[in-house]
Enzyme design. Structure first.
Site, short mmCIF file in Angstrom:
data_model
loop_
_atom_site.label_atom_id
_atom_site.label_comp_id
_atom_site.label_asym_id
_atom_site.label_seq_id
_atom_site.Cartn_x
_atom_site.Cartn_y
_atom_site.Cartn_z
N ASN A 1 0.96 -1.23 -0.02
CA ASN A 1 0.11 -0.04 -0.13
C ASN A 1 0.69 1.19 0.00
O ASN A 1 1.69 1.62 1.10
CB ASN A 1 -1.10 0.03 1.17
CG ASN A 1 -2.00 1.25 1.36
OD1 ASN A 1 -1.96 1.94 0.56
ND2 ASN A 1 -2.95 1.12 2.18
N ARG B 1 -2.42 -1.99 -3.40
CA ARG B 1 -3.77 -1.25 -3.65
C ARG B 1 -3.81 -0.06 -4.45
O ARG B 1 -2.59 0.75 -4.55
CB ARG B 1 -3.71 -0.90 -1.89
CG ARG B 1 -4.77 0.01 -1.75
CD ARG B 1 -4.98 0.66 -0.40
NE ARG B 1 -5.98 1.29 -0.16
CZ ARG B 1 -6.31 2.75 0.37
NH1 ARG B 1 -5.25 2.96 1.07
NH2 ARG B 1 -7.41 3.28 0.37
N HIS C 1 -13.24 2.84 -0.40
CA HIS C 1 -13.30 1.56 0.64
C HIS C 1 -13.91 0.28 0.10
O HIS C 1 -14.38 -0.57 1.04
CB HIS C 1 -14.17 1.95 1.98
CG HIS C 1 -13.79 3.31 2.68
ND1 HIS C 1 -14.37 4.37 3.27
CD2 HIS C 1 -12.40 3.71 3.06
CE1 HIS C 1 -13.66 5.23 3.79
NE2 HIS C 1 -12.32 4.88 4.00
N ARG D 1 -12.42 15.64 7.01
CA ARG D 1 -13.34 16.04 5.79
C ARG D 1 -14.40 16.28 5.89
O ARG D 1 -15.04 15.80 6.92
CB ARG D 1 -12.93 14.78 5.05
CG ARG D 1 -11.80 14.55 4.39
CD ARG D 1 -11.79 13.35 3.43
NE ARG D 1 -10.66 12.25 3.79
CZ ARG D 1 -10.55 11.03 3.56
NH1 ARG D 1 -11.61 10.45 2.87
NH2 ARG D 1 -9.72 10.28 3.98
N GLU E 1 -8.67 -5.22 4.76
CA GLU E 1 -8.64 -5.03 3.18
C GLU E 1 -7.34 -5.69 2.61
O GLU E 1 -7.26 -6.13 1.23
CB GLU E 1 -8.39 -3.41 3.19
CG GLU E 1 -9.74 -2.55 3.58
CD GLU E 1 -9.48 -1.22 3.81
OE1 GLU E 1 -9.43 -0.43 2.98
OE2 GLU E 1 -9.05 -1.07 4.84
#
Ligand code: AMP
Length: 399
Positions: A7, A92, A181, A242, A386
């Site tokens: 990642n 990823r 996601h 955010r 993940e």
């Protein structure tokens, strides 16, 4: 079969080496400050021990990958004899646009398509591509697979992903909802079906991935039909930093009032908003809860806004799917914060969702059905993974 999952961020890299014969992590680690000129740390975990190399100078991602391989093959702390034992690498990739509806084996052609998508994720995709290029340079003969955060959401119908703006924005510039996601929503929704002893096709699921970035997804019959994040991961729930959904007119209004440039506005919405902006305390929910308990009203307000929005989307997606069988909580907050879970489902008894509040209080990071036995909607905490989704797809595609 051994699969290395990478990642890569713009200045960081996280990795896990899986033994896919038993889906166990053999070693993992990460490094930061890549290309930033010294002071980097490389954390490496293997054989139950954690090792830290500090004050390193890691000039680029290629050097970072080389360090990963050196550690994995090290005579004392390593877990493999040579890098030939790594059968495949899974990367990823944040944005797959409309080009990638599933994971793919990485070829030169795939890399050029990924490059054409940089516009859609200018902060993330270039870093992912650097990670891929670095691996190719260091391990040219090892098969590589790209796994996209957006892919799982490609099953959404147009009514969910087309925005109410001129259609040409979609035709000319691919402006639409993509969602993120995806690997997490896929993993927990499949696991949910296993836990309930059903096929994914039989279930309507609302999956709440609540972490530093948060998104909710409506998953009908195993396929995503709507999700809260959009063209970028800024839309939907208010998050750590955010803003989530706001009236777009606020942007022009505040740019005028505060005399901000478009880049300053972008940073304002991405880095200074969300629960951090509302509370003035921080983006970590542990800090928010501690402050709220001490009577900080803005920290409490931030928590209220967050849980109210989670509840709103659960209700909206239950309506969109014509009912819901299971509500999943996952990721840092969803797995650990019992208060957020409880507040997010309080009042949803009319939908048939009844939480066992006493049990819920005791569950932190453990797979558990936290609804009451007579709840027709199951509420389930499922730790996400993940990296395992990436490793599974990589194994599948590199056979
Ligand atoms: P993630 O992005 O999934 O790694 O989630 C990170 C976020 O999860 C952190 O910023 C915290 O807000 C939250 N978190 C992690 N552990 C806990 C905990 N024990 N209680 C409440 N929130 C937590």
């Amino acid at each position: 079969m051994k699969v290395l999952v990478i990642n890569a961020g713009s200045s960081s890299m996280k990795y896990q080496l899986f033994d896919m014969d038993n889906e166990q992590v053999i070693a993992k680690g990460g490094m930061d400050r890549i290309g930033l000129g010294g002071g980097s740390e490389h954390k490496y975990v293997a054989n139950g021990e954690t090792y830290k190399d500090t004050d390193l100078d890691i000039p680029n991602h290629e050097d970072a990958i080389q360090r990963v391989l050196n550690k994995l093959t090290d005579a004392t702390v390593g877990v493999i004899k040579s890098m030939d034992e790594i059968d495949a690498v899974g990367h990823r990739v944040v944005h797959g646009g409309e080009k990638f509806a599933c994971s793919v084996k990485i070829t030169d052609e795939v890399v050029s398509v990924m490059e054409s998508l940089i516009d859609l994720a200018p902060l993330h995709n270039p870093a992912n591509l650097q990670g891929i290029a670095a691996c190719k340079a260091v391990m040219p003969n090892t098969p590589m697979v790209g796994v996209f955060d957006t892919a799982f959401h490609q099953t959404m119908p147009a009514r969910s992903y087309i925005y109410g703006i001129p259609y040409e924005a979609y035709e000319d510039h691919q402006v639409r909802r993509y969602g993120f996601h995806g690997s997490s929503h896929k993993f927990v929704s499949q696991r949910c079906a296993e836990i309930l002893g059903k096929k994914p096709e039989e279930l309507n699921i609302v999956s709440c991935h609540l972490g530093n970035g948060s998104s909710v997804a409506a998953i009908q019959g195993g396929k995503c039909v709507d999700t809260t994040m959009g063209l970028t991961p800024l839309e939907g729930l208010p998050m750590g930093t955010r803003c989530g959904n706001i009236d777009p007119a606020i942007i022009r209004f505040l740019m005028n009032k505060y005399n901000m440039t478009i880049d300053e506005m972008d940073a304002y919405l991405n880095k200074k908003s969300g629960v951090l902006g509302v509370s003035g305390v921080g983006s970590d929910f542990r800090d928010l809860s501690a402050a709220a308990e001490q009577g900080n009203m803005r920290a409490q307000l931030a928590l209220d806004i967050f849980t109210y929005n989670v509840k709103k989307f659960i209700g909206a997606y239950a309506a969109a799917m014509g009912g819901v069988d299971a509500i999943i909580f996952t990721a840092g907050i969803g797995e650990n914060d019992d208060y957020v879970r409880a507040e997010s489902v309080k009042g949803l008894e009319f939908l048939g969702a009844k939480m066992n509040f006493d049990l819920n209080k005791t569950i932190h990071g453990k797979e558990t059905i936290v609804s009451t036995d007579d709840s027709s909607v199951k509420i389930i905490v499922i730790p996400t993974n993940e990296e395992l989704v990436i490793a599974r797809d990589t194994k599948e595609l590199s056979k």
